[in-house]
Design a protein around this motif. Sequence first.
Motif, PDB file in Angstrom:
ATOM      1  N   ASP A  96      33.652  18.530  42.548  1.00 21.05           N
ATOM      2  CA  ASP A  96      33.702  19.674  42.667  1.00 21.05           C
ATOM      3  C   ASP A  96      33.800  20.566  43.925  1.00 21.05           C
ATOM      4  OD1 ASP A  96      31.489  18.812  40.517  1.00 21.05           O
ATOM      5  OD2 ASP A  96      30.096  18.536  42.553  1.00 21.05           O
ATOM      6  N   ALA A  97      34.295  19.943  44.544  1.00 16.20           N
ATOM      7  CA  ALA A  97      34.794  20.922  46.419  1.00 16.20           C
ATOM      8  C   ALA A  97      36.373  21.363  45.480  1.00 16.20           C
ATOM      9  CB  ALA A  97      34.885  19.769  47.212  1.00 16.20           C
ATOM     10  N   PHE A 154      40.482  18.958  40.310  1.00 19.77           N
ATOM     11  CA  PHE A 154      39.498  18.726  39.739  1.00 19.77           C
ATOM     12  C   PHE A 154      39.506  17.706  38.791  1.00 19.77           C
ATOM     13  CE2 PHE A 154      37.532  20.977  36.098  1.00 19.77           C
ATOM     14  CZ  PHE A 154      36.145  20.603  36.723  1.00 19.77           C
ATOM     15  N   THR A 181      38.506  28.847  42.813  1.00 15.31           N
ATOM     16  CA  THR A 181      38.369  30.179  42.843  1.00 15.31           C
ATOM     17  C   THR A 181      38.495  30.989  44.397  1.00 15.31           C
ATOM     18  OG1 THR A 181      36.929  29.657  41.615  1.00 15.31           O
ATOM     19  CG2 THR A 181      36.570  32.036  42.769  1.00 15.31           C
ATOM     20  N   GLU A 182      37.699  30.226  45.700  1.00 16.11           N
ATOM     21  CA  GLU A 182      38.375  30.712  46.916  1.00 16.11           C
ATOM     22  C   GLU A 182      39.506  31.009  46.796  1.00 16.11           C
ATOM     23  OE1 GLU A 182      36.130  30.093  50.743  1.00 16.11           O
ATOM     24  OE2 GLU A 182      35.719  27.755  49.291  1.00 16.11           O
ATOM     25  N   SER A 186      39.076  29.945  35.485  1.00 16.31           N
ATOM     26  CA  SER A 186      37.891  29.428  34.902  1.00 16.31           C
ATOM     27  C   SER A 186      37.627  29.550  33.765  1.00 16.31           C
ATOM     28  CB  SER A 186      36.740  30.665  35.385  1.00 16.31           C
ATOM     29  OG  SER A 186      36.736  30.363  36.554  1.00 16.31           O
ATOM     30  N   ALA A 187      37.895  30.782  32.680  1.00 19.48           N
ATOM     31  CA  ALA A 187      38.194  30.291  31.072  1.00 19.48           C
ATOM     32  C   ALA A 187      38.793  29.105  30.180  1.00 19.48           C
ATOM     33  CB  ALA A 187      38.546  31.706  30.535  1.00 19.48           C
ATOM     34  N   LEU A 236      32.952  37.348  37.533  1.00 25.36           N
ATOM     35  CA  LEU A 236      34.270  37.928  37.736  1.00 25.36           C
ATOM     36  C   LEU A 236      33.924  39.131  35.811  1.00 25.36           C
ATOM     37  CD1 LEU A 236      36.529  35.906  39.520  1.00 25.36           C
ATOM     38  CD2 LEU A 236      35.640  37.769  39.985  1.00 25.36           C
ATOM     39  N   ALA A 294      41.234  39.365  40.427  1.00 23.51           N
ATOM     40  CA  ALA A 294      40.217  38.777  39.751  1.00 23.51           C
ATOM     41  C   ALA A 294      40.315  38.222  38.207  1.00 23.51           C
ATOM     42  CB  ALA A 294      39.193  40.099  40.225  1.00 23.51           C
ATOM     43  N   ILE A 318      28.028  21.596  48.416  1.00 21.57           N
ATOM     44  CA  ILE A 318      28.481  19.867  48.402  1.00 21.57           C
ATOM     45  C   ILE A 318      28.744  19.493  50.108  1.00 21.57           C
ATOM     46  CG2 ILE A 318      30.884  19.268  48.125  1.00 21.57           C
ATOM     47  CD1 ILE A 318      31.934  21.182  45.736  1.00 21.57           C
ATOM     48  N   SER A 376      31.970  27.183  36.551  1.00 22.47           N
ATOM     49  CA  SER A 376      33.003  27.364  36.300  1.00 22.47           C
ATOM     50  C   SER A 376      32.132  28.899  35.048  1.00 22.47           C
ATOM     51  CB  SER A 376      33.399  26.319  34.453  1.00 22.47           C
ATOM     52  OG  SER A 376      34.531  27.305  34.736  1.00 22.47           O
ATOM     53  N   LEU A 380      37.667  22.511  42.619  1.00 27.62           N
ATOM     54  CA  LEU A 380      37.075  23.421  41.767  1.00 27.62           C
ATOM     55  C   LEU A 380      36.295  24.868  42.393  1.00 27.62           C
ATOM     56  CD1 LEU A 380      36.923  24.398  38.598  1.00 27.62           C
ATOM     57  CD2 LEU A 380      33.999  23.555  38.515  1.00 27.62           C
ATOM     58  N   SER A 381      35.704  23.690  43.461  1.00 30.06           N
ATOM     59  CA  SER A 381      35.481  25.249  43.735  1.00 30.06           C
ATOM     60  C   SER A 381      36.079  25.824  44.872  1.00 30.06           C
ATOM     61  CB  SER A 381      34.115  25.241  44.824  1.00 30.06           C
ATOM     62  OG  SER A 381      33.584  26.384  45.378  1.00 30.06           O
ATOM     63  N   GLU A 387      32.981  32.975  36.086  1.00 29.54           N
ATOM     64  CA  GLU A 387      33.486  33.923  35.107  1.00 29.54           C
ATOM     65  C   GLU A 387      31.996  34.700  34.532  1.00 29.54           C
ATOM     66  OE1 GLU A 387      34.830  32.487  30.616  1.00 29.54           O
ATOM     67  OE2 GLU A 387      34.503  30.197  31.407  1.00 29.54           O
ATOM     68  N   THR A 434      39.941  26.464  32.276  1.00 32.70           N
ATOM     69  CA  THR A 434      38.571  25.183  33.571  1.00 32.70           C
ATOM     70  C   THR A 434      37.685  25.429  32.206  1.00 32.70           C
ATOM     71  OG1 THR A 434      38.916  25.878  35.133  1.00 32.70           O
ATOM     72  CG2 THR A 434      36.756  24.380  34.686  1.00 32.70           C
ATOM     73  N   ARG A 435      36.294  25.801  31.505  1.00 31.69           N
ATOM     74  CA  ARG A 435      35.925  26.172  30.525  1.00 31.69           C
ATOM     75  C   ARG A 435      36.577  24.852  29.199  1.00 31.69           C
ATOM     76  NH1 ARG A 435      34.992  29.369  26.869  1.00 31.69           N
ATOM     77  NH2 ARG A 435      35.804  31.805  27.762  1.00 31.69           N
ATOM     78  N   LEU A 446      40.990  33.584  45.543  1.00 36.30           N
ATOM     79  CA  LEU A 446      40.331  35.387  45.130  1.00 36.30           C
ATOM     80  C   LEU A 446      40.562  35.511  47.204  1.00 36.30           C
ATOM     81  CD1 LEU A 446      36.895  35.383  43.350  1.00 36.30           C
ATOM     82  CD2 LEU A 446      39.271  36.619  42.721  1.00 36.30           C
ATOM     83  N   ALA A 488      41.797  34.744  38.422  1.00 39.70           N
ATOM     84  CA  ALA A 488      40.503  34.362  38.793  1.00 39.70           C
ATOM     85  C   ALA A 488      40.358  33.512  37.043  1.00 39.70           C
ATOM     86  CB  ALA A 488      39.569  34.356  39.167  1.00 39.70           C
ATOM     87  N   ARG A 489      39.075  35.249  36.612  1.00 47.04           N
ATOM     88  CA  ARG A 489      39.385  34.881  35.252  1.00 47.04           C
ATOM     89  C   ARG A 489      39.472  34.106  34.268  1.00 47.04           C
ATOM     90  NH1 ARG A 489      37.387  40.906  35.671  1.00 47.04           N
ATOM     91  NH2 ARG A 489      39.326  40.765  34.443  1.00 47.04           N
TER      92      ARG A 489
END
Lengths: 337, 337
Positions: free
Chosen positions: A124-125, A90, A131-132, A150-151, B135, A143, B157, B128, A127-128, B132, A153-154, A135, A146-147
């Motif tokens: 975008d796809a 991504f 998560t999929e 995501s953190a 979760l 979870a 998308i 993102s 990145l999404s 977060e 990614t930020r 999870l 995934a947290r």
Amino acid sequence: MTTVLPSALLTARESVDPVLRRAVAQLDPDTRRVCEYHFGWRGADGSPEGGGGKALRPAMVLLSAQSARPPGPPDQAVAAAAAVELVHNFSLLHDDVMDGDTSRRHRATAWTVFGRPAALLAGDALLSLATEVLLNSTSPHAAAAARSLSATTRVLIAGQAADLDFEHRHDVTLDECLRMAHDKTAALLACAASIGALSAGAPQDAVFGLHTFGTELGMAFQLVDDLLGLWGDPEVTGKPVLSDLRARKKTVPVVHALNSGTTAGERLRELYARPEPLTEQQLREAAEMVQRAGSADWTRRECQRRLTAADAHLPRGPQDVTEALTELATFIVRRKL
Amino acid sequence: MTTVLPSALLTARESVDPVLRRAVAQLDPDTRRVCEYHFGWRGADGSPEGGGGKALRPAMVLLSAQSARPPGPPDQAVAAAAAVELVHNFSLLHDDVMDGDTSRRHRATAWTVFGRPAALLAGDALLSLATEVLLNSTSPHAAAAARSLSATTRVLIAGQAADLDFEHRHDVTLDECLRMAHDKTAALLACAASIGALSAGAPQDAVFGLHTFGTELGMAFQLVDDLLGLWGDPEVTGKPVLSDLRARKKTVPVVHALNSGTTAGERLRELYARPEPLTEQQLREAAEMVQRAGSADWTRRECQRRLTAADAHLPRGPQDVTEALTELATFIVRRKL
């Protein structure tokens, strides 16, 4: 150059590739095509190609999971490995659009082939999907994983924002530059090194230790990359020598030189401040100034220091896992320096 | 036009806004600034503004949670509501870049103020953060909710990819167009309508019912939007009348007319095929052709049919929740038609 690939990379590619392909197959046909091209699975015309990334990060995730006692179920580790690889790709897709880079891994970047909007959507796809994929695993720790991703990614986004900001600034400090290197590169490697153990439910101190191992290794990796961007072999890096200077990138050795207080550093500052494109001779001179300011040496030493720090945080788990992690770490930074 | 806002919208904004602001505050300063501008919390210069979206989707999420028996803890519903709003705004930021749209909610779009790369990163950041935020909730159903939201993002998308694809095509069928409307709009409203109940651990059939309610309402919403894009009041929509025709968008009424087999439809096809920009007179003629082809009426009827279907799937939960959902649904589609 011939390099023997660590077996962990081959194993990772074999187990993670099918998960990545299944994930991407869920996308609409247009977006799927862009992703399959980007991953090197297909050419621009849709014909199959045998390419693909080196799976550094997935290999790290799988070894991270194996370092836990007991290791988590393999499919959970593979899901985490695929998720990290999806986030990595991504960021590559979007960075290439933002930076206007036209080649990656010796191929035309996706946006040059499919246009910016399509490449944007493909990023975008991915990145999404990350998560999929993560999870969909049955792990009770999915979870938390995934947290963490995501953190991370930020942080990646903060790194890219800083990189863009640096383009317009002449007063970037070494600390800011090292922070950017951390955010853009080390953060995801730290996540890769720890998320496997995290998904397996390893104790917090083990997860933290692996995270630090990944951070230090990631910093070393970026410093090597910065050196290669100045003097590297285009056969190895896939970009022309001096390309970072041509683009006036504020990489660590450059920013170190600019802040060195040396005559060479001042000359480099002059060259970087010119409005017109630098000539080949000026580019060579700029590289020479980085050298003379002592910044190449400093970067090499800093790289070594980071590697020693990484080594000190290698997990004291099963011997074979530690060995494989060491082999992988060595491979990552022992590119032509 | 004065409209009394349903109280559910006000409640949603009050409870979700702080969560959104806290999430965005975690970002690096550059990316944060873009997001705060996009949300209407700050002006381009960083000064505070009292703006913000209408919180349609968050209100839907909160009512969805309240329809479950027992409803989940409020903070979990609020987290899900914030996550849906983050995904919605991710898609707005990126769509504006891709479509080159220069205004939204009567303000300059983020990319026109901060540049495309910054707007792109801001969108990435919101996507993102959605994971977060979701979760970070303690709900045992948070992972299922995040899976649902990620799968929905994949559909969003696909919708945007179809929208981009349609720009270059003259043979879009009504089915394809309705699918695009579903993917771009109805899918996220369906997620909003069901994710609250899902997070509260409601039974599957209740979650499915709410999902269908949201899908049908979302389709009606998009059809109204398409009609407004042709004849709407710019005070209401924030875009000039005929703007969709000017951009030769393949909206539902237009595609219905193009496929109507009528003389009016053929004339519209001719106008849409012209290489040069359409004159004001031609734009008015195009709108007239949509009308004459019977496509405005068809779209209104289809809209009504969807509303009736939505109504049939209203949850048979507590009376006050059902009433609030009805009020919200009515507000969503009772814009100046």
